[in-house]
Scaffold this motif. Sequence first.
Motif, PDB file in Angstrom:
ATOM      1  N   SER A 124     -14.907  31.443 -21.118  1.00 51.53           N
ATOM      2  CA  SER A 124     -15.228  32.751 -21.699  1.00 51.53           C
ATOM      3  C   SER A 124     -15.781  33.687 -20.635  1.00 51.53           C
ATOM      4  CB  SER A 124     -16.248  32.603 -22.839  1.00 51.53           C
ATOM      5  OG  SER A 124     -17.476  32.099 -22.352  1.00 51.53           O
ATOM      6  N   PHE A 125     -15.282  34.916 -20.619  1.00 57.05           N
ATOM      7  CA  PHE A 125     -15.829  35.996 -19.802  1.00 57.05           C
ATOM      8  C   PHE A 125     -16.626  36.883 -20.738  1.00 57.05           C
ATOM      9  CE2 PHE A 125     -13.260  34.415 -16.591  1.00 57.05           C
ATOM     10  CZ  PHE A 125     -13.274  35.187 -15.437  1.00 57.05           C
ATOM     11  N   GLU A 126     -17.890  37.143 -20.408  1.00 58.99           N
ATOM     12  CA  GLU A 126     -18.764  37.907 -21.298  1.00 58.99           C
ATOM     13  C   GLU A 126     -19.289  39.151 -20.587  1.00 58.99           C
ATOM     14  OE1 GLU A 126     -21.793  35.189 -22.564  1.00 58.99           O
ATOM     15  OE2 GLU A 126     -20.358  33.836 -23.567  1.00 58.99           O
ATOM     16  N   GLU A 127     -18.696  40.295 -20.896  1.00 59.69           N
ATOM     17  CA  GLU A 127     -19.116  41.588 -20.346  1.00 59.69           C
ATOM     18  C   GLU A 127     -19.169  41.546 -18.811  1.00 59.69           C
ATOM     19  OE1 GLU A 127     -20.079  44.479 -22.264  1.00 59.69           O
ATOM     20  OE2 GLU A 127     -18.997  43.324 -23.775  1.00 59.69           O
TER      21      GLU A 127
ATOM     22  N   ASN B 252     -17.377  51.254  -6.505  1.00 62.51           N
ATOM     23  CA  ASN B 252     -15.936  51.184  -6.778  1.00 62.51           C
ATOM     24  C   ASN B 252     -15.630  49.959  -7.642  1.00 62.51           C
ATOM     25  OD1 ASN B 252     -14.963  53.439  -5.039  1.00 62.51           O
ATOM     26  ND2 ASN B 252     -15.882  52.187  -3.426  1.00 62.51           N
ATOM     27  N   PRO B 253     -15.934  50.042  -8.939  1.00 66.53           N
ATOM     28  CA  PRO B 253     -15.757  48.870  -9.803  1.00 66.53           C
ATOM     29  C   PRO B 253     -14.296  48.458  -9.930  1.00 66.53           C
ATOM     30  CG  PRO B 253     -16.225  50.831 -11.113  1.00 66.53           C
ATOM     31  CD  PRO B 253     -16.430  51.214  -9.689  1.00 66.53           C
ATOM     32  N   VAL B 254     -14.062  47.144  -9.839  1.00 68.04           N
ATOM     33  CA  VAL B 254     -12.720  46.583 -10.005  1.00 68.04           C
ATOM     34  C   VAL B 254     -12.551  46.055 -11.425  1.00 68.04           C
ATOM     35  CG1 VAL B 254     -11.098  44.846  -9.157  1.00 68.04           C
ATOM     36  CG2 VAL B 254     -12.626  46.013  -7.559  1.00 68.04           C
ATOM     37  N   LEU B 255     -13.619  45.467 -11.965  1.00 67.55           N
ATOM     38  CA  LEU B 255     -13.631  45.008 -13.358  1.00 67.55           C
ATOM     39  C   LEU B 255     -14.761  45.717 -14.094  1.00 67.55           C
ATOM     40  CD1 LEU B 255     -13.141  41.139 -12.929  1.00 67.55           C
ATOM     41  CD2 LEU B 255     -11.390  42.879 -13.349  1.00 67.55           C
ATOM     42  N   LYS B 256     -14.492  46.088 -15.368  1.00 64.59           N
ATOM     43  CA  LYS B 256     -15.478  46.830 -16.152  1.00 64.59           C
ATOM     44  C   LYS B 256     -15.653  46.169 -17.517  1.00 64.59           C
ATOM     45  CE  LYS B 256     -13.198  50.824 -14.099  1.00 64.59           C
ATOM     46  NZ  LYS B 256     -12.311  51.973 -14.396  1.00 64.59           N
ATOM     47  N   LYS B 257     -16.780  45.487 -17.669  1.00 64.71           N
ATOM     48  CA  LYS B 257     -17.133  44.911 -18.990  1.00 64.71           C
ATOM     49  C   LYS B 257     -16.003  44.069 -19.578  1.00 64.71           C
ATOM     50  CE  LYS B 257     -21.122  47.163 -19.189  1.00 64.71           C
ATOM     51  NZ  LYS B 257     -22.422  46.461 -19.139  1.00 64.71           N
ATOM     52  N   VAL B 258     -15.455  43.178 -18.780  1.00 61.90           N
ATOM     53  CA  VAL B 258     -14.335  42.343 -19.222  1.00 61.90           C
ATOM     54  C   VAL B 258     -14.841  41.197 -20.088  1.00 61.90           C
ATOM     55  CG1 VAL B 258     -12.548  40.732 -18.446  1.00 61.90           C
ATOM     56  CG2 VAL B 258     -12.855  42.937 -17.295  1.00 61.90           C
ATOM     57  N   SER B 259     -14.265  41.058 -21.258  1.00 64.23           N
ATOM     58  CA  SER B 259     -14.627  39.957 -22.157  1.00 64.23           C
ATOM     59  C   SER B 259     -13.354  39.354 -22.760  1.00 64.23           C
ATOM     60  CB  SER B 259     -15.540  40.450 -23.293  1.00 64.23           C
ATOM     61  OG  SER B 259     -16.770  40.920 -22.789  1.00 64.23           O
ATOM     62  N   PHE B 260     -13.267  38.026 -22.736  1.00 68.50           N
ATOM     63  CA  PHE B 260     -12.177  37.311 -23.406  1.00 68.50           C
ATOM     64  C   PHE B 260     -12.522  35.833 -23.469  1.00 68.50           C
ATOM     65  CE2 PHE B 260     -10.913  37.394 -18.905  1.00 68.50           C
ATOM     66  CZ  PHE B 260     -10.689  36.048 -18.651  1.00 68.50           C
TER      67      PHE B 260
ATOM     68  N   ILE C 158     -10.074  38.417 -11.444  1.00 68.50           N
ATOM     69  CA  ILE C 158     -10.563  37.585 -12.551  1.00 68.50           C
ATOM     70  C   ILE C 158     -10.461  36.108 -12.180  1.00 68.50           C
ATOM     71  CG2 ILE C 158      -9.984  36.804 -14.893  1.00 68.50           C
ATOM     72  CD1 ILE C 158      -9.340  39.731 -15.567  1.00 68.50           C
ATOM     73  N   ALA C 159      -9.325  35.717 -11.594  1.00 65.53           N
ATOM     74  CA  ALA C 159      -9.139  34.321 -11.202  1.00 65.53           C
ATOM     75  C   ALA C 159     -10.124  33.927 -10.110  1.00 65.53           C
ATOM     76  CB  ALA C 159      -7.709  34.105 -10.714  1.00 65.53           C
ATOM     77  N   GLN C 160     -10.370  34.823  -9.140  1.00 65.34           N
ATOM     78  CA  GLN C 160     -11.287  34.517  -8.043  1.00 65.34           C
ATOM     79  C   GLN C 160     -12.732  34.414  -8.530  1.00 65.34           C
ATOM     80  OE1 GLN C 160     -10.372  37.621  -5.258  1.00 65.34           O
ATOM     81  NE2 GLN C 160      -8.480  36.646  -4.568  1.00 65.34           N
ATOM     82  N   LEU C 161     -13.085  35.217  -9.525  1.00 68.21           N
ATOM     83  CA  LEU C 161     -14.434  35.109 -10.099  1.00 68.21           C
ATOM     84  C   LEU C 161     -14.617  33.779 -10.815  1.00 68.21           C
ATOM     85  CD1 LEU C 161     -15.062  38.691 -11.566  1.00 68.21           C
ATOM     86  CD2 LEU C 161     -15.992  37.706  -9.459  1.00 68.21           C
ATOM     87  N   LEU C 162     -13.564  33.303 -11.468  1.00 69.12           N
ATOM     88  CA  LEU C 162     -13.629  32.017 -12.152  1.00 69.12           C
ATOM     89  C   LEU C 162     -13.909  30.892 -11.158  1.00 69.12           C
ATOM     90  CD1 LEU C 162     -13.303  30.285 -14.716  1.00 69.12           C
ATOM     91  CD2 LEU C 162     -10.828  30.297 -14.298  1.00 69.12           C
ATOM     92  N   LEU C 163     -13.399  31.041  -9.930  1.00 67.66           N
ATOM     93  CA  LEU C 163     -13.608  30.022  -8.891  1.00 67.66           C
ATOM     94  C   LEU C 163     -14.877  30.264  -8.083  1.00 67.66           C
ATOM     95  CD1 LEU C 163      -9.934  29.877  -7.638  1.00 67.66           C
ATOM     96  CD2 LEU C 163     -11.140  28.010  -8.739  1.00 67.66           C
ATOM     97  N   ARG C 164     -15.628  31.308  -8.421  1.00 64.39           N
ATOM     98  CA  ARG C 164     -16.847  31.700  -7.715  1.00 64.39           C
ATOM     99  C   ARG C 164     -16.582  32.057  -6.262  1.00 64.39           C
ATOM    100  NH1 ARG C 164     -22.749  29.333  -8.126  1.00 64.39           N
ATOM    101  NH2 ARG C 164     -23.172  31.461  -7.433  1.00 64.39           N
TER     102      ARG C 164
ATOM    103  N   THR D 187     -21.109  41.260 -10.708  1.00 63.77           N
ATOM    104  CA  THR D 187     -22.299  42.107 -10.589  1.00 63.77           C
ATOM    105  C   THR D 187     -23.026  42.205 -11.926  1.00 63.77           C
ATOM    106  OG1 THR D 187     -20.828  44.016 -10.915  1.00 63.77           O
ATOM    107  CG2 THR D 187     -21.424  43.459  -8.661  1.00 63.77           C
ATOM    108  N   GLU D 188     -22.281  42.033 -13.013  1.00 63.95           N
ATOM    109  CA  GLU D 188     -22.872  42.013 -14.351  1.00 63.95           C
ATOM    110  C   GLU D 188     -22.124  40.989 -15.194  1.00 63.95           C
ATOM    111  OE1 GLU D 188     -22.975  45.792 -16.283  1.00 63.95           O
ATOM    112  OE2 GLU D 188     -23.662  46.854 -14.491  1.00 63.95           O
ATOM    113  N   GLY D 189     -22.799  40.498 -16.236  1.00 62.68           N
ATOM    114  CA  GLY D 189     -22.157  39.600 -17.180  1.00 62.68           C
ATOM    115  C   GLY D 189     -22.169  38.144 -16.728  1.00 62.68           C
ATOM    116  N   ALA D 190     -21.459  37.316 -17.491  1.00 66.43           N
ATOM    117  CA  ALA D 190     -21.458  35.873 -17.230  1.00 66.43           C
ATOM    118  C   ALA D 190     -20.073  35.294 -17.480  1.00 66.43           C
ATOM    119  CB  ALA D 190     -22.488  35.178 -18.118  1.00 66.43           C
TER     120      ALA D 190
END
Length: 582
Positions: free
Chosen positions: A339-342, A351-359, A380-386, A391-394
């Motif tokens: 789950s992506f939460e905000e 220069n935001p690349v993702l904005k409040k993405v949730s799914f 999104i995939a790279q964030l999942l792999l850390r 910058t915000e959300g979980a």
Amino acid sequence: MKDESVLIRYIKKKKGLLTVSGILATISTVVQFIPFYSIYKIIELLMIGDYSASGMIHWSLVSMGSVLAGVILLYASSMCSHVAAFDILYEIRMDILQHLSKVSMGYFTRKSSGQLMKIIDQCVEKMESFIAHQIPDIVSALIFPLVYIGLMLKIDWRLGLMSLVPLFLAVGIYSYLMGNTMKNNKVKQYHDALEAMNSNGVEYVRAMPAVKVFGLSVGNFKRFHQSIKDYRNLVMDWSNGFRSGYVLFTTLITSVVLFVMPFGAFLISQSPQDKTLSLTVMMFIILASGTTGPFMKLMYAASTFSNVNEGVKRVDEIFAEAPVIEKETTTNFSGNGISFEEVSFAYTKGNPVLKKVSFELQPNTMNALVGPSGGGKSTIAQLLLRFYDPTEGAIKIGGTDIREVTIDTLMRDVSFVFQDVTLFNDTIAANIRMGNKNASLEEVRWAAQLARCDEFIQALENGYDTMIGEQGVFLSKGEAQRISIARALLKNSPILVLDEATAYADAENEVYIQQAISELVKGKTVLIIAHRLWTIQHVDQILVCDKGEIQAAGTHDELLVSNPLYQKLWTINEETKDWEVK
């Protein structure tokens, strides 16, 4: 308090060997004076009329023995410093690579591979050379002037002062030259120019296919061409600034005898019957001829140190880069739902690349991420792999924030098949075994069979022991992709991310890769980043990503009805399937 430099930290680890090296170098330096003293004693015997063989042989043997002892001591000193230096070289490079594996991927967008290779290779190599060669030389070069000055002043303070005049003038000139170098940041500019040339050179070599096809020259690559000119101009300017002063320095450091001889002749003319004075002048002339080497070593070590110090700063900058924060915990994920939460993220501030993405991705389901290029899919995939932290959300797996587990735990539970495959210069078996380093050859073959690559591997002369790269074979992109899928099969993680795995495949390879993926995705939560929409029309959920936001989510049929962007993407895909060159 300022942190210690990396060089000091590693030197401290080898202080025992380096201390022994310094002691041996000191003794060797003192022993270097014995041959000069032996020559002095032989001349003394001749001047007093003692032509006996015993005296001559005695001092000749003392001279030869001291030379041999000095060589042995210097060799032992050099061996100790080299052993310490090679150990330090190994440890620094391994620690740099270990540290780089823990920093954010954002660091590698700021630092080019050419810059990093220059630091890891050349800067660390210069540190090794400094420890192995310059530390014994510095000790020797520092001890020699002290012994020389003390001895000269003790024998005859008048001749001693005269012999020091050119040396002090030379040191003053060299200090002035080095002061200007440091003041004008020449050493930093030199390293910057070298890094720019290396970085642009790597880009040029990587672009060699285009260079060949379009008949380009280095002049067409303006940045590379300019970096070469900048490097040349800097070095020429630096050398020209040193030229006059260095000539004067070299002249003075090699002309001690020219200062001693006239003054010695004057003193002798005042006391022509004083044989002791004549011997003293002779002793000064003999010793003066041996001062050039040690003083040149000292000056060379000083210039080398300023160069090495700039390299040390760049290595320090790598270690100063904060690693991704990792908690010491034994926490594991309790499931494989995602789950992506905000979630918001920016590579650069403002220069935001993702904005409040949730799914949400339900456990053991097939999911696809589609959208125009630059919309944020790969991020999104790279964030999942850390590779980066939001910058915000979980981001959560099985209800647990991925920042609450170790990187090893995350990497164990997530497999990633990249669009651009990296194969190492090793055997095919070793490349597949990266998915599970403890896997047997039978398990490697099992993964290869499922990935539809066993057949072409077996056709190679050495099979799974075939080397990949310059010393072996080069695989096609489709074959390399199947090797990467075999890795992921062997790893058998509960979560799988596929980044356009068939992007570079031809028709035949695409069929094989699709078959391999069908085996790979069984019983896993899968996220596919796709541009060829017909490959993902039967997945459980499709996420439409555009401009850093999730525009819609649903099945293929649902999105065709409800989402204009997906309808447009599907229409374009359908049209391109029928394209042909006429």
